[in-house]
Design a protein around this motif. Sequence first.
Motif, PDB file in Angstrom:
ATOM      1  N   TYR A  57       2.321   1.810  -3.347  1.00 11.12           N
ATOM      2  CA  TYR A  57       1.278   2.172  -4.313  1.00 11.12           C
ATOM      3  C   TYR A  57       0.925   3.648  -4.176  1.00 11.12           C
ATOM      4  CZ  TYR A  57      -3.141   2.150  -6.838  1.00 11.12           C
ATOM      5  OH  TYR A  57      -4.161   2.445  -7.728  1.00 11.12           O
ATOM      6  N   ARG A  58       0.757   4.110  -2.927  1.00 14.93           N
ATOM      7  CA  ARG A  58       0.419   5.517  -2.717  1.00 14.93           C
ATOM      8  C   ARG A  58       1.554   6.436  -3.152  1.00 14.93           C
ATOM      9  NH1 ARG A  58      -1.449   4.015   2.579  1.00 14.93           N
ATOM     10  NH2 ARG A  58       0.325   5.180   3.436  1.00 14.93           N
ATOM     11  N   GLU A  97       0.828  -1.217   0.000  1.00 18.53           N
ATOM     12  CA  GLU A  97       0.000   0.000   0.000  1.00 18.53           C
ATOM     13  C   GLU A  97       0.862   1.266   0.000  1.00 18.53           C
ATOM     14  OE1 GLU A  97      -3.437   2.141   2.749  1.00 18.53           O
ATOM     15  OE2 GLU A  97      -2.533   0.236   3.353  1.00 18.53           O
ATOM     16  N   ASP A 152       3.671  -3.833   5.976  1.00 18.19           N
ATOM     17  CA  ASP A 152       2.561  -3.395   5.139  1.00 18.19           C
ATOM     18  C   ASP A 152       1.404  -4.389   5.250  1.00 18.19           C
ATOM     19  OD1 ASP A 152       1.165  -3.141   2.282  1.00 18.19           O
ATOM     20  OD2 ASP A 152       2.243  -1.277   2.745  1.00 18.19           O
TER      21      ASP A 152
END
Length: 733
Positions: free
Chosen positions: A523-524, A520, A635
């Motif tokens: 990805y952000r 995550e 994560d």
Amino acid sequence: MIKDIRVEGLQRTEAGTVFAALPFRVGDTYSDEKGAAALRALFATGLFKDVRIEVESQVAVVVVEERAVIASVDFTGTKEFDRETLIKALKDIGVGEGQPFDKALADRAEQELKRQYLTRSLYGAEVVTTITPVDRNRVNVTFAVSEGGVARIRDIHITGNEAFSEGTLLGQLDLTTGGMMTWYTKSDRYARTKLNADQETLRAWYLNRGYLEFNVESTQVAISPDKQDISITINIKEGQRYTVTGVKLTGDFLGKEEEFKQLVKIRPGEPYRAEDVANTQKAFTDRFGLFGYAFAKVELVPQIDRNTGRVQIALNADPGRRVYVRRINVSGNTRTRDEVIRRELRQFESAWYDGQRIKLSRDRVDRLGYFSEVDVDTNEVPGTFDQVDLTINVKEKPTGSLMVGANFSSADKFSFTGSIKQDNVFGSGNYLGIEVNTSKSARTLVLSSVDPYFTRDGISRSLDVYYRTNKPLNSQGEAYELVTPGAGIRFGVPFSDYDTVYFGAGVERTSIRSATALPENFYRYRATYGQSSTSFPLTLGWQRDGRDSALVPTDGRYQRINLEWGAFGDTRYLRSNYQLQQYFPISKKLTLGLNAEIGHGMGLGGRAFPIFKNFYGGGLGTVRAFDQNSMGPVDVTGAYIGGTKRINLNSELYFPFPGTGNDRTLRFFGYFDAGNVWGDNETPTLASFRTSAGLGLSWISPVGPLKLSWGQPIRKFAQDRIQRFQFQIGTAF
């Protein structure tokens, strides 16, 4: 009157050699005195086995029988010594190919060989010399050696001791009886030099505990009939223990008595300690050296009161004469260029002798790491009273190094790291290196070059080109990776003889490669700043190394600070790291090493800290017994993504490997580690620290420092990955 001179019997020797040695010529009157002088001169050449002179009808006939010449020297049965070394040693005493054969020298060579075997504890060695005549009045010399077995120390006894137990005293000696590790240390092999050194060790042990009149009365060394076992008995006389009542200075202290008093290490009211006296004498002579007095003498004059067990210490100083250094010579550097050594010197030619600058010069040459031995000789210049020459004696050692490491985990399986480095390329003092890491989660290729004297003022320049890929552990689904090619340049400015400040700049481009299953956070970050980020980091650092050794430190401190500022490009961040190492010599055999490292990163200009710049923890170099890079935030996908904060606290207690005596190249250690990694929104707390403890082995191997460790986590959490056994070659804390 001699009308002619004739020489008979020559085979190899030129006739001119004979004529040159004769004390008479054609036309001279011959006499018995001249004949005797001629015989002495011809025998003195060493070329002839027999000489006689006959005079017939006014013709002097010189009849000679030449010595045989050695055609070859050979050895059989020699395993302990290298053949070429033996040939060179015997040639130095007159037994070598092409030299005249002399039976007395051959016998001497045989005895020298036997003596050399005695130094290796091979008391049963036998040497038989065979002389074989060959053509043209030559001989082959063969030494047939039967080495036999190594004589080993069966027992060592110390008699006359009352204040200390025999076991305590035996523990101070380097010579030992046979044990599990004596195959490595060879400490169970007797040598007279080793026994003499151990006697001095005993003397120092007692003198440092107040026994001022301690003496080794005698030693007995007995060897068994089969010459395989040796028994040693050391007879000592302890004397009484003395307490120091006071210290006074006598002699010439250049009018600086108060200054010298500050250097006194001896403490009244405490037992006499020879070490304190020696340190005081050295401090005095060093201080005299600062003023140019190279040959100052400080004599100890103890005033003993045997009735009360007290001693008054008097230190008598004679500074001698002040001198300056005429010339500095460099010796022993067969590979390293003279300029590489000379640029480290802080004592200059045609300047006043300065003991502190000479010591600093010696230490700086030693810290280069190119030499196994560095020492400085001071020699008076003949015919002068105020000049000395200095000679820097060095002994070259291999400066290339191979580092190999391996780890095993369920995620990475086997992974290897390796590097090939040359610290002294072509003797220039420059460094070249290549490093490779084949870990599944972190692959690296780095090419490095360092010029320590990029400028004549000592400013260094470092160049790095690298290609790194990083795959966080425990990723799910399709693999993803961080790919970072880059390059950097760094300069080091010496602000003092101990402190260096570094600054530099670089460029790198990091790409986040994956189609699906990105963690995550990654990805952000990619959605916000794009798949690729170009950075232009600026670096600033400081380093001070005060350890007594870089490989086997027992005392001293090492510190470094590194700052990395992403001032330009697609990222804005500040990344800092501070490391402190401190070593404490607890005793002759025990050393305590402490290491602390703190890292912190933060984003600047409203931007997040680049996730690919995160700190990682776990494994060798951080907290052992935890898997490599497995600490810190996890994560939602299960990936270990590192963090912006890291603390490592390490302690190691080193002690000799059983059976190695005082050898520091092979040591056991017990360790305790603590630390963790925290994310951007987390605060480091004691409750979140991971800790571990264990045992390890440290060995200065031929390919670099080897460290093995086995540990047990003390404080761990559910998501932690454990790896109890870890090892690496070429690592420190």
